[in-house]
Design an enzyme around this catalytic site. Sequence first.
Site, short mmCIF file in Angstrom:
data_model
loop_
_atom_site.label_atom_id
_atom_site.label_comp_id
_atom_site.label_asym_id
_atom_site.label_seq_id
_atom_site.Cartn_x
_atom_site.Cartn_y
_atom_site.Cartn_z
N CYS A 1 0.85 -1.20 0.00
CA CYS A 1 0.00 0.00 0.00
C CYS A 1 0.88 1.25 0.00
CB CYS A 1 -0.97 -0.02 1.18
SG CYS A 1 -0.22 -0.20 2.81
N THR B 1 3.01 -2.35 4.14
CA THR B 1 3.11 -0.91 3.93
C THR B 1 4.29 -0.59 3.02
OG1 THR B 1 4.64 -0.54 5.77
CG2 THR B 1 2.28 -0.44 6.25
N ASP B 2 4.17 0.55 2.32
CA ASP B 2 5.39 1.15 1.81
C ASP B 2 6.20 1.57 3.04
OD1 ASP B 2 7.37 2.23 0.20
OD2 ASP B 2 5.96 3.31 -1.09
N TRP B 3 7.47 1.84 2.83
CA TRP B 3 8.37 2.03 3.97
C TRP B 3 8.01 3.31 4.73
CZ3 TRP B 3 8.52 -2.31 2.20
CH2 TRP B 3 9.48 -3.28 2.49
N ALA C 1 4.99 4.09 5.78
CA ALA C 1 3.70 4.61 5.31
C ALA C 1 2.57 4.28 6.28
CB ALA C 1 3.38 4.04 3.93
#
Length: 736
Positions: free
Chosen positions: A222, A255-257, A259
């Site tokens: 995401c 998650t994106d890093w 996020a």
Amino acid sequence: MLGSRIISLAASAAVAFAQTYSGGFDGDWDAAYSQAESDVSRLSLSDKIGIVTGVGWSQGPCVGNTHAANSIGFPSLCLQDGPLGVRYATGITAFPAGVQAASTWDKKLIYDRGHAIGEEAKALGIHVMLGPVAGGIGKFAAGGRNWEGFSPDPYLTGIAMIESIAGMQDAGVQATGKHYIGNEQENRRDTISSNIDDKTMHELYLWPFADSVWANVAAMMCSYNKLDDTWTCEDEHAMDELLKEELGFKGYIMTDWNAQHSTVESANAGLDMTMPGTDFNGDSIYWGNQLQSAVQQGQVSEDRVDDMVTRIIASWYLTGQDQSYPPVAFDSWNGNGGPDVSGNHDEVALAVARDGIVLLKNEDNILPLSNPGSIAIIGSDAIANPQGINSCADMGCNQGTLTMGWGSGTVNMQYLIAPNDAITERAQQSGGSATTSGNDDANQGRSAAQGADLAIVFINADSGEGYIEVEGNFGDRNDLYAWHNGDDLVRAVAEANDNTIVVIHSTGAILMEDWIDMAGVKAVVWAGLPGQESGNSLVEVLWGDVAPSGKMPYTLAKTAEDYGTSIVTAGPDNFEEGVFIDYRHFDESNIEPRFEFGFGLSYTTFNYSEISVEGAPSAGPATGPTVPGGAADLYETVSTVSLTVTNSGDVAGAEVPQLYVGYPSSASGQPPRQLRGFDKVMIEPGESADVTFEIRRKDLSYWDTDAKQWVVPEGTFTLDVGSSSRDLRSSGEITV
């Protein structure tokens, strides 16, 4: 050493064009879930929390690492960038970017690229590769990370996702579809709200992610942005309702890093893994002990945690990683780049780079070259970065020839064959000579071009991820012009030499109106983002070892305004253009592009027969049970379109026949035509190839926003097959 490498690769110009449509990764989710559920039943809550929580930024060898669960023999998962190869490793291949793979329009090559990336990742002990990319899809021509993905056309991107995922997971590594969803610009990417209507979401942005789920992708990531003012990584509609329920996604969402913005909300909305577990300073720990406390207080059910863990372990089983998987063999942070795992993947990298080159202009048949005499090579983009090919962290500079954009989607190169070196070597082999002016000064370029039989001038345009600023560009490009006064350089060279060839390396579209029609500009070669084999791929096309066969995966406009979209600098992005981006917008608004979507010249010519059409779907909604990708019957073949393509020229060449569908008037709000099929066929002179397009029910459906389902409308569909979106050679119809 360099020269011998150029010679050996230039001699290996065979092209594999036998098209296979993989249909995705053939994994058994039921068996994987059965094994995973048995494992989860034996885990403590603490072990479960460890599996879903990253250990923290730079606290493990990979960019993302989970905690191991020794009681069931489940390892610490290694998650690593990126979409064009293994970030931070040294003995790997710097493959061409995703957009270059798309410009090959070659399903087998896209699969082969994915498989080679997967083989290198597995050999280094990486469990999860953070790619391929379907978002941003390319709504904005200046979007900083468009090059990591494939195309602003959802069908082309969807097929490229299917083939890439199949290749990677067949090699044993988990693929990650990213960035889900609406992450179309770098400017304010971690605060902007992408407000996308239901029709646009389904028919454009969700489409390639649906194909990814159908291909049995193991993981999704995401994105940083919000959707309708809710963070994507805690958006229940995006994660639970769309991805897991409507599309039947069986894998896990990470998650994106950094996020993640909540503990309870993200868990209950459908998030399954937080990465890297902290922010980039080691703070902001939302799961770990925080999640365990939320479970103990009844804010998050343990069943929800069990679901997270089951999805993660099932994906591990799905890709066979429980069977003698290699240990992690590199470290992202201490300079240990690991062993050389590149094998013969330079051949794949070369093929993708070469077959993605698009010939845009070729006046007086100046190409292919034959005994060209004296050649002037001009421009900094022709040479390797004088400071070293890996001297800028994450490629965060534009010095020397452009091989990839910048940011987390980059890799360190083992080597680079720069265009200057390959052209010089080849010119000498041809009995000619080459001199180089490796800077971008227009006056020096003019002087270098004077007196040469031929001038090849190199220009580029760069972009990347927003955490790096390059020459005043914070990820997204500030404009669509060539960098380093490229227009001035081309004009100066073309004024001084009537036989000028322009070579362009770029992360996306550039404007050419200042020079494209100059008499001295005889040829324009779009060389894209070729990776380590840049020079080798280019000389094989320039000298005619192979005929160029690349096609543009996006539109090249005459003005920036022609695209109809621009980076949003304040407030939300309301996606008011709907589905009308790139060629869909140009067709709808009757705008003449400079070079249309799907365009690309060859050294030969092709004739198209009339098409024949068999079968038609029934009108009405998709009704099959939910499988990965959505309703099962969406992926059934309902019609076939067949034709014959003949090589009417003098040399062997590959053509990409493209099928475009126009919807009946009963489906309002559809673009005039939409890509719904393509193939790539290699044909000898005077020979023919039969081409068949299989049309899925999905390809003839539109999203009914009232009924909330895919529907095939009644009426007559128009079918056009051609060499580009505007060079349409043969037509037919399907009546429903």
